[in-house]
Write a protein that holds these residues in place. Structure first.
Motif, PDB file in Angstrom:
ATOM      1  N   ALA A 142       0.806  -1.131   0.040  1.00  0.00           N
ATOM      2  CA  ALA A 142       0.114   0.159   0.045  1.00  0.00           C
ATOM      3  C   ALA A 142       0.786   1.216  -0.054  1.00  0.00           C
ATOM      4  O   ALA A 142       0.431   2.208  -0.832  1.00  0.00           O
ATOM      5  CB  ALA A 142      -0.945  -0.036   1.240  1.00  0.00           C
ATOM      6  N   ARG A 143       1.900   1.342   0.692  1.00  0.00           N
ATOM      7  CA  ARG A 143       2.669   2.406   0.966  1.00  0.00           C
ATOM      8  C   ARG A 143       3.513   2.654  -0.392  1.00  0.00           C
ATOM      9  O   ARG A 143       3.612   3.806  -0.939  1.00  0.00           O
ATOM     10  CB  ARG A 143       3.775   2.412   1.996  1.00  0.00           C
ATOM     11  CG  ARG A 143       2.986   2.577   3.372  1.00  0.00           C
ATOM     12  CD  ARG A 143       4.219   2.479   4.583  1.00  0.00           C
ATOM     13  NE  ARG A 143       3.393   2.472   5.846  1.00  0.00           N
ATOM     14  CZ  ARG A 143       2.832   3.522   6.468  1.00  0.00           C
ATOM     15  NH1 ARG A 143       2.947   4.831   5.686  1.00  0.00           N
ATOM     16  NH2 ARG A 143       2.526   3.297   7.561  1.00  0.00           N
ATOM     17  N   ALA A 144       4.049   1.486  -1.231  1.00  0.00           N
ATOM     18  CA  ALA A 144       4.648   1.522  -2.316  1.00  0.00           C
ATOM     19  C   ALA A 144       3.519   2.117  -3.643  1.00  0.00           C
ATOM     20  O   ALA A 144       4.070   2.922  -4.461  1.00  0.00           O
ATOM     21  CB  ALA A 144       5.054   0.099  -2.919  1.00  0.00           C
ATOM     22  N   VAL A 145       2.224   1.776  -3.460  1.00  0.00           N
ATOM     23  CA  VAL A 145       1.251   2.730  -4.357  1.00  0.00           C
ATOM     24  C   VAL A 145       1.325   3.982  -4.037  1.00  0.00           C
ATOM     25  O   VAL A 145       1.044   4.509  -5.062  1.00  0.00           O
ATOM     26  CB  VAL A 145       0.107   1.657  -4.216  1.00  0.00           C
ATOM     27  CG1 VAL A 145      -1.022   2.590  -4.975  1.00  0.00           C
ATOM     28  CG2 VAL A 145       0.138   0.379  -4.807  1.00  0.00           C
TER      29      VAL A 145
ATOM     30  N   ALA B 272      -0.642   1.799  -9.357  1.00  0.00           N
ATOM     31  CA  ALA B 272      -1.954   1.703  -8.715  1.00  0.00           C
ATOM     32  C   ALA B 272      -2.981   0.470  -9.080  1.00  0.00           C
ATOM     33  O   ALA B 272      -3.315   0.647 -10.342  1.00  0.00           O
ATOM     34  CB  ALA B 272      -2.677   3.035  -8.601  1.00  0.00           C
ATOM     35  N   LYS B 273      -3.261  -0.355  -8.382  1.00  0.00           N
ATOM     36  CA  LYS B 273      -4.224  -1.326  -8.743  1.00  0.00           C
ATOM     37  C   LYS B 273      -5.386  -1.260  -7.411  1.00  0.00           C
ATOM     38  O   LYS B 273      -4.865  -0.459  -6.374  1.00  0.00           O
ATOM     39  CB  LYS B 273      -3.534  -2.744  -8.627  1.00  0.00           C
ATOM     40  CG  LYS B 273      -2.739  -2.888  -9.931  1.00  0.00           C
ATOM     41  CD  LYS B 273      -2.265  -4.382  -9.983  1.00  0.00           C
ATOM     42  CE  LYS B 273      -1.056  -4.623  -9.361  1.00  0.00           C
ATOM     43  NZ  LYS B 273      -0.576  -6.030  -9.408  1.00  0.00           N
ATOM     44  N   THR B 274      -5.933  -2.251  -7.384  1.00  0.00           N
ATOM     45  CA  THR B 274      -6.595  -2.396  -6.223  1.00  0.00           C
ATOM     46  C   THR B 274      -5.932  -2.998  -4.942  1.00  0.00           C
ATOM     47  O   THR B 274      -5.594  -4.123  -4.997  1.00  0.00           O
ATOM     48  CB  THR B 274      -8.215  -3.074  -6.504  1.00  0.00           C
ATOM     49  OG1 THR B 274      -8.809  -2.752  -7.538  1.00  0.00           O
ATOM     50  CG2 THR B 274      -9.041  -3.176  -5.114  1.00  0.00           C
ATOM     51  N   THR B 275      -5.274  -2.024  -4.124  1.00  0.00           N
ATOM     52  CA  THR B 275      -4.609  -2.469  -3.076  1.00  0.00           C
ATOM     53  C   THR B 275      -5.382  -2.167  -1.593  1.00  0.00           C
ATOM     54  O   THR B 275      -6.020  -1.132  -1.426  1.00  0.00           O
ATOM     55  CB  THR B 275      -3.137  -1.568  -3.237  1.00  0.00           C
ATOM     56  OG1 THR B 275      -2.658  -2.019  -4.295  1.00  0.00           O
ATOM     57  CG2 THR B 275      -2.308  -2.252  -2.072  1.00  0.00           C
ATOM     58  N   ARG B 276      -5.128  -3.117  -0.835  1.00  0.00           N
ATOM     59  CA  ARG B 276      -5.781  -2.881   0.496  1.00  0.00           C
ATOM     60  C   ARG B 276      -5.081  -1.811   0.909  1.00  0.00           C
ATOM     61  O   ARG B 276      -3.974  -1.917   1.061  1.00  0.00           O
ATOM     62  CB  ARG B 276      -5.541  -4.268   1.165  1.00  0.00           C
ATOM     63  CG  ARG B 276      -6.507  -4.430   2.396  1.00  0.00           C
ATOM     64  CD  ARG B 276      -6.377  -5.795   3.040  1.00  0.00           C
ATOM     65  NE  ARG B 276      -7.254  -5.972   4.325  1.00  0.00           N
ATOM     66  CZ  ARG B 276      -7.202  -6.841   5.080  1.00  0.00           C
ATOM     67  NH1 ARG B 276      -6.264  -7.797   4.988  1.00  0.00           N
ATOM     68  NH2 ARG B 276      -7.896  -6.962   6.247  1.00  0.00           N
TER      69      ARG B 276
END
Length: 194
Positions: free
Chosen positions: A35-38, A45-49
């Motif tokens: 998530a922090r990398a996104v 960016a994808k659907t990341t929790r």
């Protein structure tokens, strides 16, 4: 272990496991890192929790992450059986036994070489299911009594063959020699061999 009930509907049983907590923490740490990398833009960016998108802005969903961390090590089981029929410990035990069923279905697809079949009549469907479940029951019986996996049973016993030829009116039998593993399996299954 705890229990929460809704009257005449369902109840949830919760169990804590240190082993599960370690695995959950590892998973959450990996998800937070992703998530922090996104958010930093180093990962697409994808659907990341745990990532909240507002327009083009990406932020860490700290509340969701903290809620997930508060549940580390807990696993919930839902049942409609009242506590008078099955205690919380029994519910957890029955759910844990489900892996046997899941393992059997994985086994049926691979070791028993069960393939998708396309039947169009009820009789054909029921006949096919009867054959598959019979093979599954036999495989489970053999596996339990031989003390080894069905895959090893098949791999060990499949190459063994015996043939009887009649030459000049006299039967002659030839058989592959039994391996040590095959002898062990046959002894465990109480099948005579000579």
């Amino acid at each position: 272990m705890g229990t929460r009930s809704a009257p005449k509907a369902w109840r949830a049983v919760w169990q804590y496991s240190t082993k599960r907590a370690v695995r959950d923490n590892r998973t959450l740490n990996a998800q937070e890192t992703r998530a922090r990398a996104v958010i930093d833009g180093t990962t697409p960016a994808k659907t990341t929790r745990f990532v909240t998108l507002r327009g083009d802005a990406r932020t860490l969903d700290q509340a969701s992450l903290e809620r997930a961390r508060s549940l580390v090590g807990l696993k919930g089981y839902v049942t409609n059986l009242p506590v008078t029929v099955m205690t919380a410990t029994e519910v957890i035990g029955k759910y844990h036994d489900l892996w046997h069923v899941e393992q059997s279905f994985r086994m049926s697809k691979t070791d028993l070489r069960a393939r998708p079949m396309f039947h169009h009549t009820r009789d054909a469907i029921e006949a096919h299911l009867t054959i598959v479940f019979t093979a599954l029951a036999i495989a489970r019986y053999l596996q339990d009594h031989a003390g080894t996996s069905i895959q090893k049973l098949i791999r060990t016993l499949r190459p063994l063959q015996e043939i009887t030829l009649t030459i000049a009116g006299q039967p002659h039998t030839a058989a592959d020699p039994l391996t040590t593993d095959a002898i062990t399996i046959l002894e465990n299954l109480e099948i005579p061999y000579t």
